[in-house]
Design an enzyme around this catalytic site. Structure first.
Site, PDB file in Angstrom:
ATOM      1  N   LYS A 122      -1.118  -1.029  -4.253  1.00 38.41           N
ATOM      2  CA  LYS A 122      -2.295  -0.177  -4.116  1.00 38.41           C
ATOM      3  C   LYS A 122      -1.811   1.249  -3.888  1.00 38.41           C
ATOM      4  CE  LYS A 122      -6.141   0.806  -0.952  1.00 38.41           C
ATOM      5  NZ  LYS A 122      -6.834   0.427   0.300  1.00 38.41           N
TER       6      LYS A 122
ATOM      7  N   TYR B 127       0.842  -1.194   0.000  1.00 37.36           N
ATOM      8  CA  TYR B 127       0.000   0.000   0.000  1.00 37.36           C
ATOM      9  C   TYR B 127       0.880   1.248   0.000  1.00 37.36           C
ATOM     10  CZ  TYR B 127      -4.177   2.779   1.263  1.00 37.36           C
ATOM     11  OH  TYR B 127      -5.221   3.663   1.278  1.00 37.36           O
TER      12      TYR B 127
END
Length: 304
Positions: free
Chosen positions: A158, A133
């Protein structure tokens, strides 16, 4: 790892005494699964991972795995200190999760080589497919992203930073080095607002916080966007952009409003934990109007 559809990030319900409510979590996930998401991301940002104890995190992941019954991949949140990230990843593996979303290191920043080492340490300790992330203290240079993408076990990135120039260069570099099999997705708050921009740089997948309380609207937007249907712009106008305006009034509202919206739909998800705060009565009334407008637009389109 393949995802087909909206990525569902469930809330973590708390009861009136502030304890994790596993029965409510199972009902909440079942409600979302009825709208056919592409994956379930349990105990992540929308699920208030920052506020969960180790035992609560493990129980939340176990409930998600049980409720999903293999219908779609279950990805568990993990992050913070490197030790905590390893413990959470290992617990997720033991509970049967299909992978982890590795959140940024807590509080501190490090050089690019340190970010690679952070990811490597977790993935070497726990063999589980990992999505990294990017946001906050995990800001990757394109070359760093390509190096991380090459680590065993890393299957995706992400993005929650919102730097489209950086993201376009990351996608290009990772594709150049590793080919087209690597997964990217848009993890911005209220990601639907930025879906066109991210799709243009090669990131068509996205997470939908709104799916957790208005799956009808989120699903209708997803289908309309991919079909070139004007309904997508209509939903941006009456639902998503007003939701963003309300969200930006206070830190943490990206989660608090989603939980308030779920309560408006009758879900017993409880309140947010500190340091987040719940919206005021006036803001909840605004949220009600936004929700009603979104549902009405979907209904009108279905009757057209």
């Amino acid at each position: 790892m393949e995802f087909d559809g909206i990525l569902f990030f469930p809330l973590t319900p708390f009861d009136t005494d502030g304890r994790l409510d596993t029965a409510a979590l199972e009902r909440h996930i079942a409600f979302g699964l009825a709208h056919r998401p592409g994956g379930v991301f349990a105990a992540c940002g929308t699920g208030e991972i920052h506020a969960l104890s180790a035992a609560e995190h493990t129980r939340a992941v176990a409930v998600a795995v049980r409720a999903t019954r293999g219908a779609v991949p279950v990805i568990a949140g993990a992050g913070g200190s490197v030790g905590t990230a390893v413990e959470q990843a290992d617990a997720a593996r033991e509970q049967g999760a299909d992978g982890i979303l590795l959140l940024p290191p807590y509080l501190v920043s490090g050089p690019q080589s340190g970010l690679v080492d952070y990811v490597r340490t977790v993935t070497e300790a726990v063999e589980l497919p990992t999505i990294v992330y990017q946001r906050s203290t995990m800001a990757l240079a394109p070359a760093t992203a390509a190096e991380i993408a090459g680590l065993p076990g890393v299957v995706g990135i992400k993005d929650g930073a919102g730097d489209l120039d950086r993201m376009a260069r990351i996608v290009a570099e990772v594709r150049r080095v590793h080919g087209d099999g690597f997964v990217f997705f848009n993890g911005m708050p209220t990601a639907e607002v930025t879906v066109p921009a991210y799709a243009a740089v090669g990131v068509p997948l996205y997470s939908s916080a709104a799916f957790a309380f208005a799956p009808e609207v989120a699903t209708a937007f997803y289908r309309a966007f991919h079909a070139g249907d004007p309904l997508a712009e209509r939903l941006l106008e009456v639902f998503y952009r007003p939701l963003v305006d309300l969200r930006d009034r206070a830190p943490g509202y990206a989660v608090s409003l989603i939980k308030a919206g779920a309560r408006l739909r009758g879900a017993e998800v409880g309140r947010v934990r500190p340091p987040f705060t719940d919206p005021t009565d006036a803001e909840t009334a605004e949220l009600t109007a936004i929700l009603e407008a979104g549902l009405a637009a979907v209904k009108e389109a279905g009757n057209a």
